[in-house]
Write a protein that holds these residues in place. Structure first.
Motif, PDB file in Angstrom:
ATOM      1  N   LEU A 130      28.236  16.102  26.491  1.00 32.69           N
ATOM      2  CA  LEU A 130      28.636  16.413  27.856  1.00 32.69           C
ATOM      3  C   LEU A 130      27.411  16.866  28.631  1.00 32.69           C
ATOM      4  O   LEU A 130      26.428  17.323  28.041  1.00 32.69           O
ATOM      5  CB  LEU A 130      29.663  17.550  27.880  1.00 32.69           C
ATOM      6  N   ASP A 134      28.656  21.555  31.642  1.00 33.79           N
ATOM      7  CA  ASP A 134      29.992  21.371  31.087  1.00 33.79           C
ATOM      8  C   ASP A 134      30.056  21.790  29.625  1.00 33.79           C
ATOM      9  O   ASP A 134      31.058  22.351  29.177  1.00 33.79           O
ATOM     10  CB  ASP A 134      30.409  19.904  31.241  1.00 33.79           C
ATOM     11  N   SER A 135      28.995  21.506  28.878  1.00 27.25           N
ATOM     12  CA  SER A 135      28.970  21.898  27.461  1.00 27.25           C
ATOM     13  C   SER A 135      29.152  23.399  27.300  1.00 27.25           C
ATOM     14  O   SER A 135      29.946  23.866  26.479  1.00 27.25           O
ATOM     15  CB  SER A 135      27.655  21.462  26.813  1.00 27.25           C
ATOM     16  N   GLU A 137      30.499  25.405  29.416  1.00 29.67           N
ATOM     17  CA  GLU A 137      31.792  25.841  29.934  1.00 29.67           C
ATOM     18  C   GLU A 137      32.933  25.596  28.956  1.00 29.67           C
ATOM     19  O   GLU A 137      33.921  26.341  28.960  1.00 29.67           O
ATOM     20  CB  GLU A 137      32.080  25.136  31.265  1.00 29.67           C
ATOM     21  N   VAL A 138      32.830  24.562  28.110  1.00 29.75           N
ATOM     22  CA  VAL A 138      33.951  24.242  27.226  1.00 29.75           C
ATOM     23  C   VAL A 138      33.846  24.905  25.859  1.00 29.75           C
ATOM     24  O   VAL A 138      34.837  24.966  25.127  1.00 29.75           O
ATOM     25  CB  VAL A 138      34.106  22.715  27.039  1.00 29.75           C
ATOM     26  N   ARG A 223      26.080  20.626  41.273  1.00 30.61           N
ATOM     27  CA  ARG A 223      27.541  20.622  41.401  1.00 30.61           C
ATOM     28  C   ARG A 223      27.949  21.215  42.760  1.00 30.61           C
ATOM     29  O   ARG A 223      28.805  20.661  43.458  1.00 30.61           O
ATOM     30  CB  ARG A 223      28.192  21.405  40.262  1.00 30.61           C
ATOM     31  N   GLY A 241      36.492  15.747  22.234  1.00 30.50           N
ATOM     32  CA  GLY A 241      37.041  16.409  23.419  1.00 30.50           C
ATOM     33  C   GLY A 241      38.446  16.910  23.155  1.00 30.50           C
ATOM     34  O   GLY A 241      38.768  18.086  23.357  1.00 30.50           O
ATOM     35  N   PHE A 246      39.529  20.054  25.454  1.00 37.45           N
ATOM     36  CA  PHE A 246      39.151  19.851  26.851  1.00 37.45           C
ATOM     37  C   PHE A 246      39.221  18.368  27.204  1.00 37.45           C
ATOM     38  O   PHE A 246      39.256  17.509  26.331  1.00 37.45           O
ATOM     39  CB  PHE A 246      37.744  20.401  27.150  1.00 37.45           C
ATOM     40  N   ALA A 248      37.452  15.425  28.238  1.00 42.59           N
ATOM     41  CA  ALA A 248      36.097  14.887  28.340  1.00 42.59           C
ATOM     42  C   ALA A 248      35.976  13.887  29.485  1.00 42.59           C
ATOM     43  O   ALA A 248      34.987  13.894  30.224  1.00 42.59           O
ATOM     44  CB  ALA A 248      35.699  14.235  27.020  1.00 42.59           C
ATOM     45  N   ARG A 251      35.818  15.683  32.749  1.00 42.86           N
ATOM     46  CA  ARG A 251      34.513  16.319  32.922  1.00 42.86           C
ATOM     47  C   ARG A 251      33.487  15.320  33.444  1.00 42.86           C
ATOM     48  O   ARG A 251      32.695  15.625  34.345  1.00 42.86           O
ATOM     49  CB  ARG A 251      34.051  16.921  31.596  1.00 42.86           C
ATOM     50  N   TRP A 252      33.476  14.123  32.861  1.00 40.20           N
ATOM     51  CA  TRP A 252      32.525  13.108  33.305  1.00 40.20           C
ATOM     52  C   TRP A 252      32.896  12.536  34.665  1.00 40.20           C
ATOM     53  O   TRP A 252      32.024  12.219  35.482  1.00 40.20           O
ATOM     54  CB  TRP A 252      32.419  11.997  32.262  1.00 40.20           C
ATOM     55  N   TRP A 255      31.346  13.886  37.713  1.00 37.98           N
ATOM     56  CA  TRP A 255      29.945  13.569  38.024  1.00 37.98           C
ATOM     57  C   TRP A 255      29.731  12.101  38.391  1.00 37.98           C
ATOM     58  O   TRP A 255      28.694  11.762  38.972  1.00 37.98           O
ATOM     59  CB  TRP A 255      29.059  13.889  36.817  1.00 37.98           C
TER      60      TRP A 255
END
Length: 288
Positions: A130, A134-135, A137-138, A223, A241, A246, A248, A251-252, A255
């Protein structure tokens, strides 16, 4: 040691650091960035296939493999700095635009390159990671134990380097063994990875430390500013994920608009364990 049929180059990047770069094939350029604890050799199967109709460029990231390992001065191993290395390498080889794929640490550099240099990156692929923000955060609770090394190497200089240097083969070998699911997939390069990592403890730790500090700050700023990846993006990932609780894909998606997200049946080292799947995905990406 380099990829069979590829030529080795020493390329000086903007700050005077020289990178070891393997180059093969001809045609439109594709840059491949390796992960941890690896070198450019991780792409040996994928690169050989792509070189049939592309110029394939496989650097050792700064601080890894046979590339230079400058002392850390704060942003020496920031992904923004390493992204500039990628653009400089491509330019030195005659390319101002290129497709880019990265695995693990290399994927973080690729992500940053896509954000900072959107006019240079035509297509972007990320393998089994990730984005940095994000890494962090999860990862939480007991599931964060899988990333214990991230927390270790995030500590101030001194203790992490001392602990890892005390048993480097045990430390780096742990990940090579624990993260692979296909026996023998790394057998031909395992010693090369350990030798390279053993010599680069300080710079590898500095790379990870940057991802707990300056890299997070850079992602947070982007962000907040709404910066996104403008090129077609492919993400290949294990099904960790769902396992870690979470989304995944979500999350992507935050972005990248033009996103293909695929789950690969493989261990972490998918370019070595499932190279045919990776080649197919990259070739599909290059047609978008």
């Amino acid at each position: 040691m380099t990829i069979s049929g590829f030529a080795r180059h020493r390329v000086t990047v903007a700050d005077g650091v020289r990178l070891n770069v393997a180059v093969g094939g001809s045609g439109s350029p594709v840059v491949l960035l390796h992960g941890f604890p690896q070198t450019h050799l991780m792409w040996r199967h994928v690169a050989a296939d792509l070189a049939a109709d592309h110029t394939v460029i496989c650097p050792d990231l700064r601080g890894y493999g046979d590339s230079d390992r400058p002392a850390d001065t704060g942003r020496t191993y920031a992904k923004r700095t390493m992204a500039s290395d990628v653009v400089a390498v491509a330019a030195a080889l005659g390319f101002d635009r290129f497709a880019l794929a990265g695995h693990d640490r290399g994927a973080l550099v690729a992500f940053r390159t896509g954000l900072d240099h959107p006019d240079a990156v035509t297509h972007l692929a990320s393998l089994d990671v990730l984005p940095t923000l994000d890494s962090w955060e999860v990862m939480r609770g007991r599931s964060a134990a899988v990333g214990f090394h991230l927390f270790l190497m995030a500590q101030p200089p001194g203790l992490p380097e001392q602990l890892i240097a005390g048993a480097p083969d045990a430390f780096f070998g742990h990940f090579l063994d624990a993260w692979a699911t296909r026996p023998g997939a790394l057998a031909d390069v395992r010693d090369a990875y350990l030798t390279a990592s053993r010599a680069a403890v300080d710079s590898i730790v500095a790379d990870f430390r940057a991802s707990a500090g300056v890299d997070v700050a850079d992602d947070e700023q982007d962000r907040a500013a709404g910066r996104r990846l403008r090129m077609p993006v492919t993400v290949l990932q294990q099904d960790w994920g769902a396992a870690l609780g979470f989304d995944a894909v979500g999350r992507w998606r935050a972005w990248a608009d033009d996103l293909v997200h695929e789950t690969v049946t493989s261990g972490h080292f998918m370019a070595e364990e499932a190279p045919a799947d990776v080649v197919r995905a990259l070739r599909d990406l290059l047609t978008r």
